[in-house]
Design an enzyme around this catalytic site. Structure first.
Site, PDB file in Angstrom:
ATOM      1  N   ASP A  95      28.079 -12.471 -35.905  1.00  0.00           N
ATOM      2  CA  ASP A  95      27.470 -11.655 -34.845  1.00  0.00           C
ATOM      3  C   ASP A  95      27.433 -12.325 -33.468  1.00  0.00           C
ATOM      4  OD1 ASP A  95      25.655 -13.602 -35.504  1.00  0.00           O
ATOM      5  OD2 ASP A  95      23.968 -12.272 -35.886  1.00  0.00           O
ATOM      6  N   HIS A  96      27.447 -13.651 -33.428  1.00  0.00           N
ATOM      7  CA  HIS A  96      27.267 -14.313 -32.137  1.00  0.00           C
ATOM      8  C   HIS A  96      28.553 -14.459 -31.327  1.00  0.00           C
ATOM      9  CE1 HIS A  96      23.325 -15.294 -33.642  1.00  0.00           C
ATOM     10  NE2 HIS A  96      23.023 -15.999 -32.579  1.00  0.00           N
ATOM     11  N   ASP A 160      18.729 -19.885 -37.648  1.00  0.00           N
ATOM     12  CA  ASP A 160      18.572 -19.180 -36.381  1.00  0.00           C
ATOM     13  C   ASP A 160      17.081 -19.019 -36.160  1.00  0.00           C
ATOM     14  OD1 ASP A 160      20.384 -17.218 -34.452  1.00  0.00           O
ATOM     15  OD2 ASP A 160      18.273 -16.663 -34.614  1.00  0.00           O
ATOM     16  N   ARG A 448      14.807 -13.655 -25.119  1.00  0.00           N
ATOM     17  CA  ARG A 448      14.915 -14.858 -24.288  1.00  0.00           C
ATOM     18  C   ARG A 448      15.500 -14.523 -22.939  1.00  0.00           C
ATOM     19  NH1 ARG A 448      16.675 -18.844 -29.086  1.00  0.00           N
ATOM     20  NH2 ARG A 448      14.529 -18.890 -29.837  1.00  0.00           N
ATOM     21  N   SER A 643      16.241 -22.297 -29.434  1.00  0.00           N
ATOM     22  CA  SER A 643      17.101 -22.049 -30.582  1.00  0.00           C
ATOM     23  C   SER A 643      17.019 -23.104 -31.675  1.00  0.00           C
ATOM     24  CB  SER A 643      18.519 -21.947 -30.046  1.00  0.00           C
ATOM     25  OG  SER A 643      19.424 -22.608 -30.852  1.00  0.00           O
ATOM     26  N   ARG A 645      19.802 -24.295 -32.963  1.00  0.00           N
ATOM     27  CA  ARG A 645      21.132 -24.927 -33.022  1.00  0.00           C
ATOM     28  C   ARG A 645      21.002 -26.440 -33.154  1.00  0.00           C
ATOM     29  NH1 ARG A 645      22.083 -22.854 -26.893  1.00  0.00           N
ATOM     30  NH2 ARG A 645      21.278 -21.009 -27.958  1.00  0.00           N
TER      31      ARG A 645
HETATM   32  C1  MIC Z   1      19.598 -17.865 -29.781  1.00  0.00           C
HETATM   33  O1  MIC Z   1      19.021 -16.787 -29.737  1.00  0.00           O
HETATM   34  O2  MIC Z   1      19.438 -18.767 -28.943  1.00  0.00           O
HETATM   35  C2  MIC Z   1      20.538 -18.123 -30.929  1.00  0.00           C
HETATM   36  C3  MIC Z   1      21.887 -18.222 -30.376  1.00  0.00           C
HETATM   37  O3  MIC Z   1      20.506 -17.044 -31.830  1.00  0.00           O
HETATM   38  C4  MIC Z   1      20.091 -19.419 -31.605  1.00  0.00           C
HETATM   39  C5  MIC Z   1      21.011 -19.938 -32.603  1.00  0.00           C
HETATM   40  C6  MIC Z   1      22.213 -20.602 -32.034  1.00  0.00           C
HETATM   41  O4  MIC Z   1      22.119 -21.355 -31.078  1.00  0.00           O
HETATM   42  O5  MIC Z   1      23.292 -20.364 -32.569  1.00  0.00           O
HETATM   43  C7  MIC Z   1      18.700 -19.386 -32.201  1.00  0.00           C
HETATM   44  O6  MIC Z   1      17.875 -18.631 -31.751  1.00  0.00           O
HETATM   45  O7  MIC Z   1      18.406 -20.192 -33.091  1.00  0.00           O
HETATM   46 FE1  SF4 Z   2      21.540 -13.032 -31.470  1.00  0.00          FE
HETATM   47 FE2  SF4 Z   2      19.757 -14.982 -30.995  1.00  0.00          FE
HETATM   48 FE3  SF4 Z   2      20.042 -12.917 -29.309  1.00  0.00          FE
HETATM   49 FE4  SF4 Z   2      18.989 -12.527 -31.662  1.00  0.00          FE
HETATM   50  S1  SF4 Z   2      18.147 -13.797 -30.028  1.00  0.00           S
HETATM   51  S2  SF4 Z   2      20.512 -11.241 -30.687  1.00  0.00           S
HETATM   52  S3  SF4 Z   2      20.156 -13.922 -32.955  1.00  0.00           S
HETATM   53  S4  SF4 Z   2      21.560 -14.483 -29.772  1.00  0.00           S
END
Ligand code: MIC
Ligand code: SF4
Length: 754
Positions: A95-96, A160, A448, A643, A645
């Protein structure tokens, strides 16, 4: 089809006995969070109570979820653990990595072309190890999990931070780094410090323009981005029961933004309705048999202050729609105050884009309510002032919304329907003109809004609000527009007032989908080959990190002293860098490039202590590594928020940074650093942050006696010949210190395997 029903029934079969034992151990009525935690102890029935915020506890989560951007590193690590198959039901969701540009049909194909190698890797490695794979276009991980896998009273972890979304279905669902997922998939215990508990009592009922999103926007405003750290937020009260299940998901989802370990709600009618609508009557049947255990005890909810460490009360009947931002999700402004607040702060009033989607707000109900606003505007002859984009949460939501005419309503207003994926929420947005870096405002329903997140432009002011408010603000094109009191001009010059949004919680004709995008794994994957090309720029097999040599770290240089907010987006940016998530060396070229250097207020510009020249952070660190010089990173409060990550921890480890010393950490990032064999330390005395100068050299003097509860000592040698000695705290327990000594938690697993 109901996934893993046997597992769910097994979990429920244990519940009565475990809750009984927990009640005896704790000696008082139990919150829901405690019930779920105590029902999932690695050692079975509890014999004594754990201390909240203190005890490290081993848990046995029921399942694991991973998304494409984090699964690569998680599975590259899992490959090394020497297992044939995952020990608990696990899934991967693509999905990302899918960009939003012109609309789903073209964008998805382009992403498939660009990310073919990675998708093939994820699909084949999932197939090999018994992991369910949700193909690109199937939907956003947390919506797909809510629709298919979440179940009341369950416990899951996911790579995640928004894994917490499943709290909407009464789970304890926790975001973790890939190394934690490896523990659980390898059949080992998963460790967590027993959380503190924050109770949120909801009274009254949502009405008018207010939605579930406003509950969490308000909570974020109250608790701030670090107020939930180390805690589970448990929602209860009549107001909680009146919310839809996906609305509860929205609230839990954005609990990640206050640093909460997770959030949850007790099993109720809304969950029954949602489970039934998504084809899981059998889960309802099983849950109903132990329903009393799937919510907090009556005594707790009657006298919450006796049972929670902190209590918040919100009256939904009085709650106003909120708009949070810019640049941080906890800066809340009620809609009635926005006009004044925006002009006071010189935020651009003109709204350029409205975006609806992300795992937070992409349910059927979200789209339906926002569409009701769009429909009114179209009918009244109002031309929208801003551009509009939507990412449906899953193929099931998209298909159903299309069937029910919801997408057509949006399209009448020129809305771009992007792929069922994260899209702009993770910077996968090819926004025209973003490179000009103009100051501008966008509104979105995501969670975010850190600087540069959606479009890479540091001057984009992104505001978080509900989908229906996004619709209203995008139509008005004005951040100060208050749909409750203000009117809009239509094409006949008449003043039109929008009426409050309406929308079905669940589709009256039921959900439908043709191809949900699921790929089941092979029964026996032992012959499945997983290919990683040696010359790939996208994927790289991992080497072991070196073990600790038993010596103190001496003559370390300061790589960067970070000023202010430093999220994982600052440490390891997403957007264009997502393509290197499976290649540690390549992605390390983004290490800390978004962090502000305390000494010159610039990003990606630090002094190389060996040459005196200023340069980019990754290049400077590579120079230290090449010269065999150790280095440290210094940071402020809530370092690593955002995140899960683990790249943000693996990159400094890979490039040779030895320690990260900050005023305070966000939970997941601190664990990620520990797991990767780094020293994650905090100033015992916060003001010692001020003692760190640009040309300092650092010596650890007592690493040999690194032990739980005992601070470490750091000697700071200033360039003028003076010295300071400061104390550094840590939260390592004995087994976590072993990770440090072994070089990483994974090294330790490998040692144990051999
Ligand atoms: C995000 O919302 O920042 C992400 C991308 O979903 C991350 C995970 C990632 O960095 O791949 C998260 O929220 O953990
Ligand atoms: Fe995807 Fe993270 Fe955004 Fe949710 S907050 S839609 S998991 S990038």
């Amino acid at each position: 089809m109901v996934f893993d029903l046997d597992m769910i029934k097994r979990v429920y079969a244990n519940y009565p006995e475990r809750i009984d034992a927990a009640r005896k151990a704790v000696g008082k009525p139990l919150t829901l969070s405690e019930k779920i935690l105590y029902a999932h102890l690695w050692d079975g029935n509890p014999s004594s109570a754990f201390e909240r915020g203190k005890s490290y506890v081993d848990f046995a989560p029921d399942r694991v979820a991973m998304q494409d951007a984090t699964a690569q590193m998680a599975l590259l690590q899992f490959m090394q653990a020497g297992k044939k198959r995952v020990a608990v039901p696990s899934t991967v969701h693509a999905d990302h990595l899918i960009q939003a540009r012109v609309g789903a049909s073209k964008d998805l194909q382009e992403s498939l072309n660009q990310n073919n190698e990675v998708f093939n890797f994820l699909s084949s490695i999932s197939n090999k190890y018994g992991i369910g794979f949700w193909k690109p276009g199937a939907g956003i991980i947390h919506q797909v999990v809510l629709e298919n896998y979440a179940f009341p009273g369950g416990m899951m972890i996911g790579t995640d931070s928004h894994t917490v979304n499943a709290g909407g279905l009464g789970m304890v669902a926790i975001g973790v780094g890939g190394a934690d997922a490896v523990d659980v998939m390898a059949g080992m215990a998963w460790e967590l410090k027993f959380p503190k508990l924050i109770g949120v009592k909801l009274t009254g009922k949502l009405n008018g323009w207010t939605s579930a999103k406003d509950v969490i926007l308000k909570v974020a405003d109250i608790l701030t981005v670090k107020g939930g750290t180390g805690a589970i937020v448990e929602y209860f009260g009549d107001g909680a029961i009146s919310l839809s299940c996906t609305g509860k998901g929205t609230i839990c989802n954005m609990g990640a933004e206050i640093g909460a370990t997770t959030s949850t709600f007790g099993y109720d009618e809304s969950m029954r309705r949602y489970l039934a609508a998504t084809g899981r009557e059998e889960v309802v049947k099983a849950a109903d048999e132990i329903a009393e255990h799937l919510t907090g005890d009556k005594e707790v909810y009657e006298n919450p202050s006796l049972y929670f460490d902190q209590l918040i009360e919100i009256n939904l009947s009085e709650l106003e729609p909120h708009i949070n931002g810019p640049f941080t999700p906890d800066r809340g402004t009620p809609v009635s105050k926005m006009k004044a607040e925006a002009s006071l702060n010189d935020w651009p009033m003109k709204v350029e884009w409205g975006l609806i989607g992300s795992c937070t707000n992409s349910s059927y109900e979200d789209l339906a309510r926002a569409a009701s606003i769009v429909k009114q505007a179209v009918a009244a002859g109002i031309t929208p002032k801003a551009e509009f984009g939507i990412n449906p949460g899953s193929e099931q939501v998209r298909y159903t919304a299309e069937r029910d005419g919801i997408l057509a309503d949006f399209e009448k207003m020129g809305t771009k329907i992007f792929t069922n994926a994260c899209g702009p929420c993770i910077g996968q947005w090819d926004r025209e003109g973003a490179e000009k870096q103009e100051k501008n405002t966008i509104v979105h329903s995501f969670n975010r809004n850190f600087s540069k997140r959606a479009d890479g432009n540091p001057n984009t002011h992104a505001f978080v609000t509900s989908p229906e408010m996004v619709a209203a603000l995008a139509i008005a094109g004005d951040l100060g527009f208050n749909p409750i009191t203000d009117t809009l001009l239509n094409n006949k010059g008449e003043h039109v007032k929008l009426t409050a949004p309406v929308g079905d919680e669940l589709p009256t004709k039921g959900f439908a989908v043709e191809d949900n995008g699921y790929q089941a794994p092979a029964e026996d994957g032992s012959n499945v080959e997983v290919k990683v090309a040696a010359d790939s720029s996208r994927l790289q097999l991992l080497d072991n990190f070196p073990t600790w040599d038993g010596q103190n770290i001496t003559d370390a240089k300061l790589l960067i002293k970070v000023k202010g907010k430093c999220t994982t987006d600052h440490i390891s940016m997403a957007g264009p860098w997502l393509k290197y998530r499976g290649h540690l060396d390549n992605i390390s070229n983004n290490m800390l490039i978004g962090a502000v250097n305390f000494f010159n207020d610039k990003t990606n510009d630090v002094k190389n202590q060996l040459t005196g020249a200023y340069g980019e952070v990754p290049a400077t660190q590579r120079a230290y590594k090449a010269a065999g010089v150790s280095s440290i990173v210094v940071g402020d409060h809530n370092y690593g928020e955002g995140s899960s990550r683990e790249h943000a921890a693996m990159e400094p480890r890979h490039l040779g940074v030895k320690a990260v010393i900050v005023k305070s950490f966000a939970r997941i990032h601190e664990t990620n650093l520990k797991k990767q064999g780094m020293l994650a330390l905090t100033f015992a005395n916060e003001s010692d942050y001020d003692k760190i100068h640009e040309d300092d050299t650092f010596n650890f003097v007592d690493l040999a006696s690194f032990s739980p509860e005992k601070p470490l000592t750091l000697e700071i040698c200033h360039s003028n010949g003076t010295k300071d000695k400061i104390q550094l705290n840590h939260t390592y327990n004995a087994s976590q210190i072993e990770w440090f000594k072994a070089g990483s938690a994974l090294n330790l697993i490998k040692l144990m395997e051999n």
